[in-house]
Design a protein around this motif. Structure first.
Motif, PDB file in Angstrom:
ATOM      1  N   ALA A   1      31.274  67.401  95.165  1.00 46.24           N
ATOM      2  CA  ALA A   1      32.080  68.333  94.364  1.00 46.24           C
ATOM      3  C   ALA A   1      31.283  68.844  93.161  1.00 46.24           C
ATOM      4  O   ALA A   1      31.342  70.035  92.820  1.00 46.24           O
ATOM      5  CB  ALA A   1      33.365  67.645  93.899  1.00 46.24           C
TER       6      ALA A   1
ATOM      7  N   VAL B   1      35.910  73.639  92.257  1.00 46.21           N
ATOM      8  CA  VAL B   1      35.817  72.572  93.259  1.00 46.21           C
ATOM      9  C   VAL B   1      36.076  71.231  92.605  1.00 46.21           C
ATOM     10  O   VAL B   1      35.583  70.951  91.496  1.00 46.21           O
ATOM     11  CB  VAL B   1      34.423  72.562  93.915  1.00 46.21           C
ATOM     12  CG1 VAL B   1      34.324  71.442  94.956  1.00 46.21           C
ATOM     13  CG2 VAL B   1      34.124  73.914  94.558  1.00 46.21           C
ATOM     14  N   ASN B   2      36.855  70.392  93.279  1.00 50.58           N
ATOM     15  CA  ASN B   2      37.048  69.016  92.809  1.00 50.58           C
ATOM     16  C   ASN B   2      36.975  68.063  93.992  1.00 50.58           C
ATOM     17  O   ASN B   2      37.068  68.468  95.155  1.00 50.58           O
ATOM     18  CB  ASN B   2      38.372  68.861  92.069  1.00 50.58           C
ATOM     19  CG  ASN B   2      39.558  69.223  92.935  1.00 50.58           C
ATOM     20  OD1 ASN B   2      39.825  68.575  93.941  1.00 50.58           O
ATOM     21  ND2 ASN B   2      40.282  70.280  92.550  1.00 50.58           N
TER      22      ASN B   2
END
Length: 574
Positions: free
Chosen positions: A476, A375-376
């Protein structure tokens, strides 16, 4: 059961194996308390009266009642293994639960069901199952598996399977969805019960739902809805869990004649509440404090529950019934002093007499259930902020949400829709079962945090990864921390993990003892409080339901914001 021996004991020709002497015994049939002995032969009650036993226990001055039953719950929602759940709730008088394993089934299908059934083997508590009716919960869901009628049918041959669990897709029933109806048909043909889940359903739609054979509901949030469903022939399960607390609103049905068709359930109750407040005993205690007759309250979690589920020899202290017994200090505090299951003492003064040791089975599918990319923050960015922003509005102590339309301020536009002063936060759901890369992003109000983010792999009912926060960076970071844990609950601030509870069993449960899980859960909630979470919601349990698209009004999953009433995506974001 040795029939000849129990007859001899009942008739007084032979001594009982065990006699509880001199307590005030509750007769759930006559609603009377009488000072008698309870004679136990093997696993059953031989008689109530004056008896002698090979072993005798003096319970004079105490109240002797049937063991408590939870009419609807999810073992996975306790965050504990079944053995640890038993260790927390059995000493509080809960001798039986009606479990719906749809949480783990949404992650791993029948493999998940089989896994949790294996974990329940050889426990002292009676754990009955109702098969998941809606996996996934709704057509727009993104679950790990799909269960059809053919998958469920073999389970009805098991003695510990009582029926078909909460039929959440009420519109599917009323519109005649053939696949769903086949599940109901199969359960009824097997002589099993069919549980319901239909918030706000009324009128002719309710009639058609009940006509299909759905006999209960645990989603009533006001007594008017409960009365209508009672009139339609349904039993009402009064839910008092961690996030959803409906007892106060449903107190009017906790008296005759309505209480004779009502039961208590927890649905979703976390270990912190179980250890600090109790389980079903906590609901009885609260009801009594609110003015409910304690005898009626006890019937609502004993004989009523047994009658509804067809457990013909459970729920009462009478000849031939199972010797599942709770000894109370009184009928006000509902303090549980002793618990007997099958005629054997299993708990005294809040502790088990012996601990059930269970090895966690090794399963690649269950213990490594995350299949998604890292995840970003870029995954959370909106290309543009609309003039009218649709927001999910949380409600105090309820699972229901409101649809709120706002106009973004300059602050909100500058922060990609987030406006902390107006309590407009960003919420995201990441699909984690099939590596689709789907990310649903929306906005939420009523959660209250002023900084940081909170993320969880407990996200009903498909249990994808959900996160809410005050910045894309922290959201995130929290979501990625959960992914790296292979499931869990996480609180983050300024990009750093403050507290975490790993949940490696399907991303839903911890193998740790209940005390350790509770300690970590308490630290998580304290961290959430420091971030400013609203005091009228449960930071973790409430968040878990934001992604369930069967409870009105707005929800969010990996496909976007969903209008539950019309079952359509109103904000597609992946």
């Amino acid at each position: 059961m040795d029939l000849k021996r129990i007859i001899d004991v009942a008739a007084g020709r032979a001594k009982a194996d065990l006699v509880l002497k001199g307590g005030k015994v509750l007769n759930v049939f006559t609603e009377r308390l009488e000072e008698w002995d309870v004679a136990i032969c093997g696993s059953h009650i031989a008689g109530v009266g004056l008896y002698d036993g090979e072993r005798e226990i003096d319970v004079s001055g105490r109240i002797v009642v049937p063991g408590f039953m939870d009419a609807h719950m999810h073992l996975e929602s306790t965050l504990l293994t079944p053995a640890e759940f038993e260790r927390g709730s059995l000493p509080r008088g809960t001798v039986a639960v009606m479990a719906d394993p749809h949480e783990i089934a949404n992650v791993a299908g029948t493999d998940g069901i089989d896994y949790i059934m294996e974990l329940c083997k050889d426990l002292k508590m009676h754990i009955y199952f109702n098969m998941p009716s809606c996996v996934p919960a709704a057509p727009l869901e993104e679950s790990g598996e799909t269960l059809e009628a053919d998958d469920l049918r073999p389970y009805y041959e098991k003695d510990n399977v009582l029926g078909l669990a909460e039929v959440m897709n009420s519109s599917g029933v009323t519109e005649g969805d053939e696949k769903l109806l086949q599940k109901i048909i199969d359960a009824r043909r097997a002589g099993k019960i069919v549980d319901g889940h239909a918030p706000f359903l009324g009128g002719k739609e309710l009639n058609s739902y009940v006509a299909a054979g759905v006999r209960s509901d645990h989603e009533c949030t006001n007594h008017f809805e409960a009365f209508e469903k009672l009139e339609a022939g349904q039993w009402i399960m009064i839910r008092e869990g961690t996030a959803a607390k409906n007892l106060n609103a449903l107190l009017p049905i906790c008296k005759p004649p309505y209480c004779y068709r009502a039961m208590f359930c927890t649905d979703d109750r976390d270990p912190e509440d179980i250890l600090k407040e109790g389980h079903i005993d906590a609901i009885i205690r609260k009801a009594v404090a609110k003015g409910v007759d304690p005898i009626h309250a006890i019937k609502m979690c004993t004989i009523n529950t047994a009658t509804y589920f067809g457990l013909k020899d459970s729920g009462a202290l009478a000849p031939g019934y199972k010797a599942d017994i709770v000894v109370l200090s009184d009928l006000e505090s509902i303090n549980v002093e002793q618990v007997y299951v099958g005629g054997r003492i299993v708990a005294m003064n809040g502790s088990m007499t012996s601990r059930t040791e269970k090895v966690i089975p090794n399963s690649e599918r269950i213990l490594h259930s995350f299949h998604m990319p890292p995840v970003n923050a870029e995954m959370l960015h909106f290309p543009e902020i609309k003039e009218r922003q649709r927001v999910i509005g949380l409600k105090k102590h309820e699972l229901l949400t409101d649809e709120i339309i706002i106009q973004p301020t300059e602050v909100g536009r500058a922060n990609n829709g987030i406006d902390i002063e107006r309590d407009i936060l960003k919420v995201a759901v990441f699909e984690r079962h099939h590596n689709t890369g789907h990310v649903g992003v929306g906005f939420i109000t009523g959660y209250g945090i002023k900084r940081g983010a909170i993320a969880a792999s407990v996200a009903h009912d498909s249990h994808n990864l959900i996160a809410v926060g005050t910045s894309d960076r922290d959201i995130a970071a929290a979501a990625e921390a959960v992914r790296q844990l292979n499931g869990g609950l996480v609180v983050v601030a300024d990009g750093e993990v403050l507290e975490a509870l790993p949940l490696p069993i399907a991303g839903l449960m911890s193998p740790l003892p209940i005390e350790e899980v509770t300690k970590k859960l308490t630290l998580l909630k304290e961290a959430a409080e420091e971030l400013g979470v609203s005091d009228n919601i449960d930071a973790l349990m409430t968040l878990a339901f934001v992604s369930l698209p069967v409870i009105p009004t707005l929800r969010l999953n990996g496909k976007g914001v969903i209008d539950v009433n019309h079952q359509k995506i109103v904000e597609a974001t992946f």
